[in-house]
Design a protein around this motif. Structure first.
Motif, PDB file in Angstrom:
ATOM      1  N   GLN A  23      -4.922 -23.765  20.044  1.00 50.23           N
ATOM      2  CA  GLN A  23      -4.503 -24.859  20.929  1.00 50.23           C
ATOM      3  C   GLN A  23      -5.637 -25.876  21.111  1.00 50.23           C
ATOM      4  N   THR A  45      -3.646 -13.100  27.538  1.00 47.74           N
ATOM      5  CA  THR A  45      -4.469 -14.188  27.019  1.00 47.74           C
ATOM      6  C   THR A  45      -4.945 -13.814  25.627  1.00 47.74           C
ATOM      7  N   ARG A  78      -3.175 -18.731  27.088  1.00 43.97           N
ATOM      8  CA  ARG A  78      -2.249 -17.915  27.880  1.00 43.97           C
ATOM      9  C   ARG A  78      -0.903 -17.802  27.172  1.00 43.97           C
ATOM     10  N   PHE A  79      -0.341 -16.629  27.196  1.00 40.79           N
ATOM     11  CA  PHE A  79       1.030 -16.454  26.713  1.00 40.79           C
ATOM     12  C   PHE A  79       1.693 -15.371  27.550  1.00 40.79           C
ATOM     13  N   GLY A 125       6.933 -19.224  17.326  1.00 42.11           N
ATOM     14  CA  GLY A 125       5.867 -19.450  18.300  1.00 42.11           C
ATOM     15  C   GLY A 125       5.681 -20.908  18.702  1.00 42.11           C
ATOM     16  N   LEU A 139      -5.160 -17.714  20.054  1.00 44.40           N
ATOM     17  CA  LEU A 139      -4.242 -18.759  20.525  1.00 44.40           C
ATOM     18  C   LEU A 139      -5.012 -19.887  21.207  1.00 44.40           C
ATOM     19  N   GLY A 161       1.129 -24.667  25.896  1.00 42.89           N
ATOM     20  CA  GLY A 161      -0.310 -24.712  26.173  1.00 42.89           C
ATOM     21  C   GLY A 161      -0.867 -26.130  26.088  1.00 42.89           C
ATOM     22  N   THR A 183       5.405 -21.507  22.613  1.00 41.62           N
ATOM     23  CA  THR A 183       4.156 -21.000  23.186  1.00 41.62           C
ATOM     24  C   THR A 183       3.011 -21.970  22.905  1.00 41.62           C
TER      25      THR A 183
END
Lengths: 316, 316
Positions: free
Chosen positions: B300, B292, B287-288, B31, B296, B38, B34
């Motif tokens: 971030q 959303t 966001r990924f 990950g 996460l 962000g 990702t």
């Protein structure tokens, strides 16, 4: 296996041990590789790292068609990365050096360069910036007359790189403004300026090597040759005090192409013995593609003197 | 154009101005990208440089068949050059970074990387050596459960890199010893350990994002969340004092995948306001590829907090 000079102080250079650094700057086909090769052969590749700094191009050959600079314009090169790599090498650190593939015109896989006891850096612009110059113990500029260099370049690029003579001459013309602006001004920063050239007004037999004129600037301490070169410019090997083209005082060592092995040998012996090294003079000195040259041998020996003398002085 | 955070102190980072450095370490498909993306979107690419340090291979894919190491073994990488480049970036200097082409398996033309105000470094081994770790203000390790990571890797490598599932699983098995020996021990050196995972024993509806468990080690100063997270582990978002797997005390921030936007918003607001920045929370957080995720977003945001807080503390 040629004679190599035994190590003076330490075995190999561990990482972080500062090497003695020498720059060989000069325009394309000015003889940099011939001079460099002789130094590496004399010291041995286990003691000397050779680096060419002409690979720091921002663009490959195809991108370069879209930009207004020739390959030797500083704007077309990562000059700041070249400076950084020279500094790292001077500090004894390895670098991952970029590589430009002359065959394909592409930038390709970089290579690891690890500094050994001595590092010789040759290229078009190693003395271009102040920070780059500061990395060198000894700075050399190769300054053949333009007609000699053009002849060398045409010969090399037609026989080894597959170009036609008119292509090489056109490229020389295209690069001339940048050579004048960026390459030739580096002569100013050299401790030793080397000019291989025929002697004006002499008709030496074919096969006579070119003569060497070595400008020995007082920026570093040269070996004392007064005992073996009593002055006077009648002999094939002589030292002469004169003003350089920029008006600054300089010692000019002339080695004529027709000098005999015996006469040259006296000077070679004097330089070599002043180093106090218990080994024969390296047999590789003076060799080049077409044979052997006493002027080349003495030039290489003088550079070798400075490398070994710097190592001795700095306890390196 | 997403909301971006206005600069606090200076305009852009001039060369030599030291950036704030964050490491995102973790195994393949854990990950990293990702999380990194962000951060870059929130700060803007004009303020943050993203670097992947998985390109320092000594060998290309074909040479690697002749050597006894996998690509993630330190012996198969120029770890000393990676350290050198991290140090240079931390000092605000550009580097010419090597590039490994995943499509062809070849080492190719290096790229110039210039550090901006913030540098995020992601990769398999950025925390492997002491000198590399010393370059970072904030160190993060991504620690998903192995079955989650294997699922992500199979999904990514079959959909984006053209491998068959059994090839990916075989490669995971082949790398397992080196993952255990070199990648996973880096967890020890992280200031924040991030674990995205489903919650054991819950049957959340399909599409519920994974939960996040953030180990907040006392090696850096985390935002004070005691006012908004009064403790107790019944809520979807809670802070819990516990012993890490290695026995060391740690604060664990749990963000459950089913947490509501309102409940998460209270924590987001508290973290954001503690920075005193006169701008809305970056809209890009959370966001990924599949939608959303509040876990996460909070992860971030916490990293963003540390980046901006370090910049503020150091006057950078």
């Amino acid at each position: 296996m040629p004679h190599r000079i035994p190590r003076m102080q330490r075995a190999s250079s561990p990482s972080g041990h500062r090497p003695v650094m020498i720059a060989i700057a000069g325009d394309s086909a000015s003889g940099k590789t011939t001079l460099t090769r002789g130094l590496v052969e004399a010291l041995g590749p286990d003691r000397m790292t050779a680096v060419c700094v002409d690979d720091y191009h921002r663009h490959d050959r195809f991108e370069r068609r879209e930009v207004p600079w020739t390959a030797l314009h500083p704007e077309a090169n990562y000059v700041d990365i070249m400076e950084q790599h020279l500094q790292l090498l001077a500090l004894g650190q390895p670098v991952l050096k970029p590589v430009y593939d002359h065959d394909t015109g592409l930038l390709t896989r970089p290579v690891l360069v690890e500094p050994r006891e001595f590092v010789v850096v040759e290229g078009l612009l190693p003395l271009h910036t102040r920070l780059a110059r500061a990395c060198f113990d000894i700075a050399v500029y190769l300054d053949p007359p333009e007609e000699v260099r053009r002849g060398w370049k045409v010969h090399r690029d037609t026989t080894k790189r597959g170009y036609a003579p008119e292509q090489v001459l056109a490229e020389l013309d295209r690069r001339e403004p940048d050579s004048a602006t960026f390459v030739r001004p580096q002569r100013r920063w050299a401790d030793i300026v080397v000019r291989f050239a025929p002697i004006a007004g002499r008709e030496d037999p074919p096969g006579t090597p070119l003569s060497a004129e070595l400008m020995l600037r007082p920026t570093i301490d040269h070996p004392d040759l007064s005992a073996v070169l009593p002055g006077g410019d009648q002999r094939a090997l002589h030292l002469k005090l004169l003003r350089d083209t920029d008006g600054r005082p300089v010692d000019a060592l002339h080695v004529h192409g027709y000098v005999g092995a015996e006469e040259a040998g006296v000077v070679v012996k004097a330089i070599w013995e002043s180093l106090g090294i218990d080994a024969p003079v390296p047999a590789s000195l003076g060799r080049f593609a077409e044979g052997t040259s006493q002027p080349l041998a003495i030039t290489q020996l003088l550079l070798l003197y400075h490398l070994l003398d710097t190592a001795r002085l700095h306890g390196r």
